[in-house]
Design an enzyme around this catalytic site. Structure first.
Site, PDB file in Angstrom:
ATOM      1  N   ARG A 151       8.510   3.696   8.076  1.00  0.00           N
ATOM      2  CA  ARG A 151       9.253   3.862   6.402  1.00  0.00           C
ATOM      3  C   ARG A 151      11.043   5.167   7.072  1.00  0.00           C
ATOM      4  NH1 ARG A 151       9.077   7.752   1.517  1.00  0.00           N
ATOM      5  NH2 ARG A 151       9.691   6.028   0.202  1.00  0.00           N
ATOM      6  N   HIS A 170       4.565  -2.774   3.464  1.00  0.00           N
ATOM      7  CA  HIS A 170       3.229  -1.860   2.680  1.00  0.00           C
ATOM      8  C   HIS A 170       2.303  -2.408   2.941  1.00  0.00           C
ATOM      9  CE1 HIS A 170       7.191  -1.064  -0.201  1.00  0.00           C
ATOM     10  NE2 HIS A 170       6.937  -0.002   0.137  1.00  0.00           N
ATOM     11  N   ASN A 187      13.678  10.633  -0.711  1.00  0.00           N
ATOM     12  CA  ASN A 187      13.257  10.318   0.490  1.00  0.00           C
ATOM     13  C   ASN A 187      12.558  12.188   0.042  1.00  0.00           C
ATOM     14  OD1 ASN A 187      13.936   9.044   1.799  1.00  0.00           O
ATOM     15  ND2 ASN A 187      16.187  10.099   2.201  1.00  0.00           N
TER      16      ASN A 187
HETATM   17  C1  HEM Z   1      11.363  -3.878  -1.315  1.00  0.00           C
HETATM   18  C2  HEM Z   1      11.931  -1.991  -1.557  1.00  0.00           C
HETATM   19  C3  HEM Z   1      11.612  -1.339  -1.164  1.00  0.00           C
HETATM   20  C4  HEM Z   1      10.876   0.379  -2.242  1.00  0.00           C
HETATM   21  C5  HEM Z   1      11.269  -0.418  -3.620  1.00  0.00           C
HETATM   22  C6  HEM Z   1      10.309   1.435  -1.288  1.00  0.00           C
HETATM   23  C7  HEM Z   1       9.406   1.829  -2.064  1.00  0.00           C
HETATM   24  C8  HEM Z   1       8.776   2.806  -1.104  1.00  0.00           C
HETATM   25  C9  HEM Z   1       7.578   4.064  -1.938  1.00  0.00           C
HETATM   26  C10 HEM Z   1       8.108   4.230  -3.443  1.00  0.00           C
HETATM   27  C11 HEM Z   1       6.809   4.474  -1.549  1.00  0.00           C
HETATM   28  C12 HEM Z   1       6.371   5.481  -1.583  1.00  0.00           C
HETATM   29  C13 HEM Z   1       6.212   6.802  -1.375  1.00  0.00           C
HETATM   30  C14 HEM Z   1       5.461   8.102  -1.744  1.00  0.00           C
HETATM   31  O1  HEM Z   1       4.813   7.692  -2.772  1.00  0.00           O
HETATM   32  O2  HEM Z   1       5.639   9.083  -1.042  1.00  0.00           O
HETATM   33  C15 HEM Z   1       7.310   3.613  -0.208  1.00  0.00           C
HETATM   34  C16 HEM Z   1       6.160   3.222   1.328  1.00  0.00           C
HETATM   35  C17 HEM Z   1       6.189   3.067   1.895  1.00  0.00           C
HETATM   36  N1  HEM Z   1       7.553   1.724   2.233  1.00  0.00           N
HETATM   37 FE1  HEM Z   1       8.592   1.298   1.291  1.00  0.00          FE
HETATM   38  N2  HEM Z   1       9.971   0.239   0.199  1.00  0.00           N
HETATM   39  C18 HEM Z   1      10.630  -0.808   0.247  1.00  0.00           C
HETATM   40  C19 HEM Z   1      10.999  -1.390   1.034  1.00  0.00           C
HETATM   41  C20 HEM Z   1      10.522  -0.925   2.529  1.00  0.00           C
HETATM   42  C21 HEM Z   1      11.080  -2.055   3.789  1.00  0.00           C
HETATM   43  C22 HEM Z   1      11.856  -2.739   3.962  1.00  0.00           C
HETATM   44  C23 HEM Z   1       9.927  -1.006   4.931  1.00  0.00           C
HETATM   45  C24 HEM Z   1       9.524  -0.884   6.378  1.00  0.00           C
HETATM   46  C25 HEM Z   1      10.277  -1.630   6.886  1.00  0.00           C
HETATM   47  C26 HEM Z   1       8.975   0.011   3.875  1.00  0.00           C
HETATM   48  C27 HEM Z   1       8.475   1.063   4.594  1.00  0.00           C
HETATM   49  C28 HEM Z   1       7.369   1.642   3.788  1.00  0.00           C
HETATM   50  C29 HEM Z   1       6.250   2.125   4.229  1.00  0.00           C
HETATM   51  C30 HEM Z   1       5.405   2.085   5.619  1.00  0.00           C
HETATM   52  C31 HEM Z   1       5.645   3.381   3.747  1.00  0.00           C
HETATM   53  C32 HEM Z   1       4.100   3.825   3.526  1.00  0.00           C
HETATM   54  C33 HEM Z   1       5.345   4.903   3.675  1.00  0.00           C
HETATM   55  C34 HEM Z   1       3.366   6.590   4.236  1.00  0.00           C
HETATM   56  O3  HEM Z   1       3.015   6.203   4.105  1.00  0.00           O
HETATM   57  O4  HEM Z   1       4.156   8.107   4.163  1.00  0.00           O
HETATM   58  N3  HEM Z   1       9.391  -0.031   2.785  1.00  0.00           N
HETATM   59  N4  HEM Z   1       7.713   2.734  -0.208  1.00  0.00           N
END
Ligand code: HEM
Ligand SMILES: *[C@@H]1O[C@H](CO)[C@@H](O)[C@H](O)[C@H]1NC(C)=O
Ligand SMILES: *[C@@H]1O[C@H](CO)[C@@H](O)[C@H](O)[C@H]1NC(C)=O
Length: 322
Positions: free
Chosen positions: A65, A196, A97
């Site tokens: 992320r 995700h 962030n």
């Molecule tokens: C498509 C639109 C996307 C939205 C709206 C979005 C939004 C989010 C949100 C709100 C979280 C949760 C954060 C939390 O509760 O701490 C999250 C987690 C995450 N996102 Fe996305 N994201 C998107 C696309 C992506 C992309 C393109 C990637 C990587 C290529 C990505 C990788 C991740 C990962 C791996 C997590 C888990 C992080 C953790 O466990 O620390 N996301 N995302």
């Protein structure tokens, strides 16, 4: 002489400033450090192996992320790693962030080892790109060649993080538009969302969905409502995005087809919309997902990386060089 040199550089910058992920990047190369730091990829890989072996927090998800948030907000220039100082407020504390990005200590450790082997040679931006690739590979996902040669930013722009990153409430037109603005096709966007397959989200970000949405599996939402009440967001409750949050696989898409998408922006990809066929393909074909994800990650890494005849190499990824 110096002036015309600067002028040429400026011209080049202007010409390429508009370039997006859709175009190949002429300044990066997989063999960029072949002579100056041949140990680089080995150091990153072995450290990541060690980190993931010791890990109990699914830190690979955090590192993947980090790279996305760095690249999407003003290009892959390690700006997301800069700590706030009295002089400027950086991306780390921008709303998407704050209290949520993680993995900074791992980058510090890798940077320390890389600096010991190859002083002042490898950018923090390139370390982020390698770390994201190795996280995915070590968690059973696809592999890809990382293009290298990025420069580290010398300034930050909190607004870039605040306004260019999609939020958990985004609908499909918004997601398509935000990714298209950076040169990504619908296919790229859906494949990248498959990130995700790793990690979790906090209650405040999926609460509205599990209490209000109708396009959700009732058993799935009922189970989540137990720890994430509507009345007061439970600050400690989190939920995995898919059934296998520690394994990079296509369960994310299988869950979407079953209406078990965690956030509104996840389920926005499936259920009567334009990209349903892509979600269905990925839900049935893990290899197709892996191939498209890998290709889209290379494009993500091309997002206006800083380049030039002078490359800024931060010594400490958290601070601009003195
Ligand atoms: C498509 C639109 C996307 C939205 C709206 C979005 C939004 C989010 C949100 C709100 C979280 C949760 C954060 C939390 O509760 O701490 C999250 C987690 C995450 N996102 Fe996305 N994201 C998107 C696309 C992506 C992309 C393109 C990637 C990587 C290529 C990505 C990788 C991740 C990962 C791996 C997590 C888990 C992080 C953790 O466990 O620390 N996301 N995302
Ligand atoms: C992993 O754990 C071992 C044994 O506890 C420790 O010596 C090592 O420093 C740890 N490595 C990392 C990167 O955390
Ligand atoms: C908040 O979430 C935690 C962790 O899931 C859970 O143990 C606790 O019971 C929840 N509290 C409320 C009030 O739902």
């Amino acid at each position: 002489m110096a002036t015309s040199f600067n002028f040429l550089l400026l011209l080049l910058l202007l010409l390429l400033a508009g370039s997006t992920a859709a175009f190949p990047n002429f300044f990066l190369s997989p063999s960029f450090y072949s002579y100056t730091c041949p140990q680089l990829q080995g150091i990153v890989r072995s450290t990541m192996k060690e980190v993931i072996r010791n890990d109990t927090t699914n830190i690979g998800a955090g590192l993947l992320r980090l790279f996305f948030h760095d690249c999407f907000a003003g290009g892959c220039d390690a700006s997301v790693l800069l700590d706030d100082t009295p002089e400027f407020v950086g991306e780390k504390t921008a709303p998407p962030n704050r209290n949520s990005l993680r993995g900074f200590e791992v980058i510090d450790l890798i940077k320390k080892r890389v600096e010991a082997a190859c002083p002042r040679t490898v950018s923090c931006a390139d370390i982020l790109a390698l770390t994201a690739r190795d996280s995915v590979a070590l968690l059973h996902g696809p592999r890809w060649k990382v293009w290298l040669g990025r420069s580290d930013s010398m300034a930050v722009d909190q607004n870039a993080a605040t306004f260019s990153l999609p939020g958990p409430g985004s609908n499909l037109p918004i997601l398509l538009a935000m990714f298209a603005a950076k040169g990504f096709s619908a296919r790229d966007m859906v494949a990248l969302s498959g990130a995700h397959t790793l990690g979790r989200s906090h209650c405040s970000l999926y609460r509205d969905r599990i209490h209000g949405d109708s396009n959700i599996d009732p058993a799935f939402s009922a189970a989540l409502r137990a720890t994430c009440p509507l009345s007061a967001a439970n600050a400690t409750a989190t939920a995995p995005f898919d059934r296998t949050p520690e394994r990079f696989d296509n369960w994310y898409f299988k869950d979407l087809v079953a209406f078990r998408g965690l956030m509104k922006s996840d389920q926005a990809l499936y259920g009567g919309g334009l990209v349903d066929p892509l979600v269905e393909i990925y839900s049935e074909d893990n290899e197709a997902f892996g191939r498209d994800f890998a290709e889209a990650m290379v494009k993500l890494g091309n997002l206006s990386p800083l380049f030039g005849f002078y490359r800024e190499i931060r010594l400490n990824c958290r601070k601009v060089n003195a």
